[in-house]
Design a protein around this motif. Sequence first.
Motif, PDB file in Angstrom:
ATOM      1  N   VAL A  72      -4.673  -3.906  -2.887  1.00 48.23           N
ATOM      2  CA  VAL A  72      -4.950  -2.859  -1.713  1.00 48.23           C
ATOM      3  C   VAL A  72      -4.970  -1.350  -2.270  1.00 48.23           C
ATOM      4  O   VAL A  72      -4.603  -1.146  -3.631  1.00 48.23           O
ATOM      5  CB  VAL A  72      -3.450  -2.759  -0.942  1.00 48.23           C
ATOM      6  N   LYS A  73      -5.603  -0.731  -1.492  1.00 49.02           N
ATOM      7  CA  LYS A  73      -5.764   0.781  -1.645  1.00 49.02           C
ATOM      8  C   LYS A  73      -5.511   1.533  -0.325  1.00 49.02           C
ATOM      9  O   LYS A  73      -6.164   1.337   0.587  1.00 49.02           O
ATOM     10  CB  LYS A  73      -7.215   1.186  -2.342  1.00 49.02           C
ATOM     11  N   ILE A  74      -4.631   2.692  -0.578  1.00 43.82           N
ATOM     12  CA  ILE A  74      -4.245   3.120   0.617  1.00 43.82           C
ATOM     13  C   ILE A  74      -4.464   4.859   0.303  1.00 43.82           C
ATOM     14  O   ILE A  74      -4.033   5.275  -0.770  1.00 43.82           O
ATOM     15  CB  ILE A  74      -2.608   3.239   1.011  1.00 43.82           C
ATOM     16  N   THR A  84      -4.396  13.722   0.424  1.00 37.00           N
ATOM     17  CA  THR A  84      -3.262  14.114  -0.127  1.00 37.00           C
ATOM     18  C   THR A  84      -2.999  13.088  -1.209  1.00 37.00           C
ATOM     19  O   THR A  84      -1.855  13.672  -2.355  1.00 37.00           O
ATOM     20  CB  THR A  84      -2.024  14.353   0.782  1.00 37.00           C
ATOM     21  N   GLY A  85      -3.318  11.972  -1.420  1.00 38.51           N
ATOM     22  CA  GLY A  85      -3.061  11.024  -2.484  1.00 38.51           C
ATOM     23  C   GLY A  85      -3.274   9.608  -2.066  1.00 38.51           C
ATOM     24  O   GLY A  85      -4.078   9.291  -1.064  1.00 38.51           O
ATOM     25  N   THR A  86      -3.282   8.615  -3.073  1.00 34.91           N
ATOM     26  CA  THR A  86      -3.554   7.139  -2.899  1.00 34.91           C
ATOM     27  C   THR A  86      -2.431   6.381  -3.550  1.00 34.91           C
ATOM     28  O   THR A  86      -1.736   6.939  -4.459  1.00 34.91           O
ATOM     29  CB  THR A  86      -4.934   6.961  -3.744  1.00 34.91           C
ATOM     30  N   ILE A  87      -2.618   5.257  -3.138  1.00 32.05           N
ATOM     31  CA  ILE A  87      -1.678   4.208  -3.903  1.00 32.05           C
ATOM     32  C   ILE A  87      -2.562   2.981  -3.862  1.00 32.05           C
ATOM     33  O   ILE A  87      -3.351   2.454  -2.889  1.00 32.05           O
ATOM     34  CB  ILE A  87      -0.393   3.819  -2.878  1.00 32.05           C
ATOM     35  N   THR A  88      -2.890   2.531  -5.113  1.00 35.39           N
ATOM     36  CA  THR A  88      -3.395   1.135  -5.401  1.00 35.39           C
ATOM     37  C   THR A  88      -2.611   0.239  -6.309  1.00 35.39           C
ATOM     38  O   THR A  88      -1.800   0.726  -6.845  1.00 35.39           O
ATOM     39  CB  THR A  88      -4.645   1.586  -6.256  1.00 35.39           C
ATOM     40  N   SER A  89      -2.708  -1.176  -5.881  1.00 33.60           N
ATOM     41  CA  SER A  89      -2.047  -2.008  -6.746  1.00 33.60           C
ATOM     42  C   SER A  89      -3.176  -3.476  -6.663  1.00 33.60           C
ATOM     43  O   SER A  89      -3.775  -3.563  -5.889  1.00 33.60           O
ATOM     44  CB  SER A  89      -0.940  -2.407  -5.803  1.00 33.60           C
ATOM     45  N   ILE A 102       5.876  -4.409  -0.488  1.00 27.74           N
ATOM     46  CA  ILE A 102       6.029  -4.292  -1.986  1.00 27.74           C
ATOM     47  C   ILE A 102       4.748  -4.293  -2.737  1.00 27.74           C
ATOM     48  O   ILE A 102       3.787  -5.155  -2.235  1.00 27.74           O
ATOM     49  CB  ILE A 102       6.697  -5.642  -2.408  1.00 27.74           C
ATOM     50  N   PHE A 103       4.590  -3.524  -3.240  1.00 27.52           N
ATOM     51  CA  PHE A 103       3.196  -3.141  -4.266  1.00 27.52           C
ATOM     52  C   PHE A 103       3.528  -3.490  -5.656  1.00 27.52           C
ATOM     53  O   PHE A 103       4.613  -3.422  -6.136  1.00 27.52           O
ATOM     54  CB  PHE A 103       2.666  -1.968  -4.087  1.00 27.52           C
ATOM     55  N   LYS A 104       2.721  -4.782  -5.999  1.00 27.09           N
ATOM     56  CA  LYS A 104       3.085  -5.464  -7.493  1.00 27.09           C
ATOM     57  C   LYS A 104       1.845  -5.224  -8.275  1.00 27.09           C
ATOM     58  O   LYS A 104       0.511  -5.215  -7.917  1.00 27.09           O
ATOM     59  CB  LYS A 104       3.471  -6.549  -7.527  1.00 27.09           C
TER      60      LYS A 104
END
Length: 176
Positions: A72-74, A84-89, A102-104
């Motif tokens: 996923v990418k948020i 302002t930012g990103t989260i990837t997992s 839960i990102f793993k």
Amino acid sequence: MIPLFLSSCNEDDLKKAAKISAKKVTLTRDRSLRVDITFSDSAVVKAKGYAPVLDQVNPSEGSKYQEMPGGVKITFFDPLQKVTGTITSDYAIRKETEGITIFKKNVVVVREDLTFNTEELTWDERKKKYFSPRGIVTRPDGTILNAVNFSAPEDFSSVDFEQGSGETFVKGDLTP
């Protein structure tokens, strides 16, 4: 010479196996591909998410959940729609009833003022906080911190952790 291995199970083991196999849980799984999700509040886009694969899983027993086995990418936005930012997992699971995601695997949080790398990051929707048992915080000035029991508010405006260790750089002349 050929070694010979023998194994056996007694009647008690067979009874245990029969009990376990009798407990069947059925799942229904609805798969969606190339999913784009927009999160908004009062018509203001807060974040956009993308998952190449999204499985909606409904077990016959227990709570339903959403699984993103392809990662996923948020991407997060401010009120003016600036990123302002990103989260990837590489993997994520959202447990609806518990209100957690839960990102793993290869989790990376990127903001202008920090990068956080970890193998597991949990977002608690009710507390509006992120938690991780451990990870590495890197700052633009080259500071690297090993963080244990990491936590941050929903917007990552600050970070808290215990037992931190690492390297930092100090500007200026340190001579007495």
